[in-house]
Write an enzyme that holds these catalytic residues in place. Structure first.
Site, PDB file in Angstrom:
ATOM      1  N   ASP A   9      79.549  12.217  58.072  1.00  0.00           N
ATOM      2  CA  ASP A   9      79.395  13.769  56.901  1.00  0.00           C
ATOM      3  C   ASP A   9      80.033  15.173  57.472  1.00  0.00           C
ATOM      4  OD1 ASP A   9      77.482  14.888  58.144  1.00  0.00           O
ATOM      5  OD2 ASP A   9      76.114  14.684  57.101  1.00  0.00           O
ATOM      6  N   HIS A  10      79.815  16.314  56.436  1.00  0.00           N
ATOM      7  CA  HIS A  10      79.743  17.371  57.133  1.00  0.00           C
ATOM      8  C   HIS A  10      79.716  17.889  58.135  1.00  0.00           C
ATOM      9  CE1 HIS A  10      76.729  17.794  54.641  1.00  0.00           C
ATOM     10  NE2 HIS A  10      76.564  18.977  54.993  1.00  0.00           N
ATOM     11  N   CYS A  66      76.398  12.054  61.500  1.00  0.00           N
ATOM     12  CA  CYS A  66      75.644  12.968  60.231  1.00  0.00           C
ATOM     13  C   CYS A  66      76.034  14.130  61.534  1.00  0.00           C
ATOM     14  CB  CYS A  66      75.166  12.199  60.158  1.00  0.00           C
ATOM     15  SG  CYS A  66      73.917  11.967  60.614  1.00  0.00           S
ATOM     16  N   GLY A  67      74.419  15.063  61.411  1.00  0.00           N
ATOM     17  CA  GLY A  67      74.176  16.402  61.594  1.00  0.00           C
ATOM     18  C   GLY A  67      73.472  16.048  63.269  1.00  0.00           C
ATOM     19  N   THR A  68      72.551  15.131  62.567  1.00  0.00           N
ATOM     20  CA  THR A  68      71.578  14.960  64.121  1.00  0.00           C
ATOM     21  C   THR A  68      71.975  13.116  64.497  1.00  0.00           C
ATOM     22  OG1 THR A  68      70.587  13.643  62.328  1.00  0.00           O
ATOM     23  CG2 THR A  68      69.545  16.028  63.186  1.00  0.00           C
ATOM     24  N   GLY A  69      72.217  12.105  63.423  1.00  0.00           N
ATOM     25  CA  GLY A  69      72.597  10.951  63.650  1.00  0.00           C
ATOM     26  C   GLY A  69      71.534  10.233  62.608  1.00  0.00           C
ATOM     27  N   ILE A  70      70.111  10.883  62.291  1.00  0.00           N
ATOM     28  CA  ILE A  70      69.383   9.921  61.490  1.00  0.00           C
ATOM     29  C   ILE A  70      69.617   9.962  60.895  1.00  0.00           C
ATOM     30  CG2 ILE A  70      66.852  10.663  61.254  1.00  0.00           C
ATOM     31  CD1 ILE A  70      66.692  12.990  62.993  1.00  0.00           C
ATOM     32  N   GLY A  71      70.245  10.426  59.184  1.00  0.00           N
ATOM     33  CA  GLY A  71      70.173   9.903  57.879  1.00  0.00           C
ATOM     34  C   GLY A  71      70.619   8.742  58.450  1.00  0.00           C
ATOM     35  N   MET A  72      72.007   8.920  58.687  1.00  0.00           N
ATOM     36  CA  MET A  72      72.807   7.503  58.793  1.00  0.00           C
ATOM     37  C   MET A  72      72.399   6.377  59.364  1.00  0.00           C
ATOM     38  SD  MET A  72      76.260   8.417  57.885  1.00  0.00           S
ATOM     39  CE  MET A  72      77.411   9.279  58.103  1.00  0.00           C
ATOM     40  N   HIS A  99      70.072  -5.008  74.985  1.00  0.00           N
ATOM     41  CA  HIS A  99      69.538  -5.483  74.438  1.00  0.00           C
ATOM     42  C   HIS A  99      69.687  -5.616  73.297  1.00  0.00           C
ATOM     43  CE1 HIS A  99      66.136  -4.346  78.219  1.00  0.00           C
ATOM     44  NE2 HIS A  99      67.823  -4.930  78.561  1.00  0.00           N
ATOM     45  N   ARG A 133      67.198 -13.777  76.949  1.00  0.00           N
ATOM     46  CA  ARG A 133      65.683 -13.110  75.859  1.00  0.00           C
ATOM     47  C   ARG A 133      66.064 -12.324  75.053  1.00  0.00           C
ATOM     48  NH1 ARG A 133      66.085 -10.054  80.622  1.00  0.00           N
ATOM     49  NH2 ARG A 133      65.047  -8.315  80.162  1.00  0.00           N
ATOM     50  N   HIS A 134      66.630 -11.885  74.913  1.00  0.00           N
ATOM     51  CA  HIS A 134      67.673 -10.273  73.437  1.00  0.00           C
ATOM     52  C   HIS A 134      67.873 -11.106  72.418  1.00  0.00           C
ATOM     53  CE1 HIS A 134      66.143  -7.559  77.254  1.00  0.00           C
ATOM     54  NE2 HIS A 134      67.085  -8.048  77.422  1.00  0.00           N
TER      55      HIS A 134
END
Ligand code: RB5
Length: 192
Positions: A9-10, A66-72, A99, A133-134
């Site tokens: 995003d922007h 995105c700004g924080t990466g959280i929304g994406m 992992h 195991r992963h």
């Protein structure tokens, strides 16, 4: 794996350009799915576009910013077969491959500078999934997705007034396995 989809995003636009240039110089083929300017846009639209391609299998690896990466990351992880990892440090990027077999790297364009982002991206691209195991743990995530798909398909049939008998259930389960691409998978890496 030489083709990578990128989108932002922007809040991630500038870093997306920087990362794309670096990756092109390294010989990667970049599929840029926007945004195309620093104008304000909605990150779920871009995460969805990338995640749908991963779900359909037409894109194998992608980078979302995105700004924080959280929304994406919240948005992308709602889609089938997407394992999006928000990594604003090199260690997380490495572990998300070893992992979690992450197939989408998410970065915060307002959190990391270009130098750190370059190291994160390089590490993420070069680190292989450990398997063992992963793999078992990833299969547990797939089982949850499978339950959700079966639920959707059963609901569709019931709403379409179709009889959901034993034969229909068998067909639905086969269809769900097909939708998730679980029928023809190979073990990734050796069991430890
Ligand atoms: C946009 O201002 C910002 O909210 C977005 O880039 C992202 O950080 C959301 O998680």
């Amino acid at each position: 794996m030489n083709r990578i989809a990128v989108a932002s995003d922007h809040g991630g636009y500038r870093l997306k350009l920087t990362i794309s240039d670096i990756l092109r110089e390294k010989g990667y083929e970049i599929e840029d799915l926007g945004t195309d300017s620093p104008e304000s846009v909605d990150y779920p639209d871009f995460a969805r576009d990338v995640a749908e391609r991963i779900a359909a299998g037409s894109v194998k690896r992608a980078i979302l910013i995105c700004g924080t990466g959280i929304g994406m990351s919240i948005t992308a992880n709602r889609y089938r077969n997407v394992r999006a990892a928000l990594c604003n440090d090199v260690y997380s990027a490495k572990m998300s491959r070893l992992h979690n077999d992450s197939n989408v790297l998410v970065l915060g364009g307002r959190v990391v500078g270009p130098g750190v982002a370059e190291d994160i991206v390089e590490t993420w691209l070069e680190t292989k999934f450990e398997g063992g195991r992963h793999t078992r743990r990833l299969k547990k995530i797939e089982q949850e997705q499978l339950k959700n798909v079966i639920h959707e398909l059963v609901t569709d049939r019931i709403e379409g007034r179709q009889k959901v008998d034993k034969g229909m259930i068998e067909k639905i389960v086969a269809e769900a396995i097909e939708v998730l691409g679980l029928g023809n998978e190979k073990e990734n890496g050796a069991e430890k």
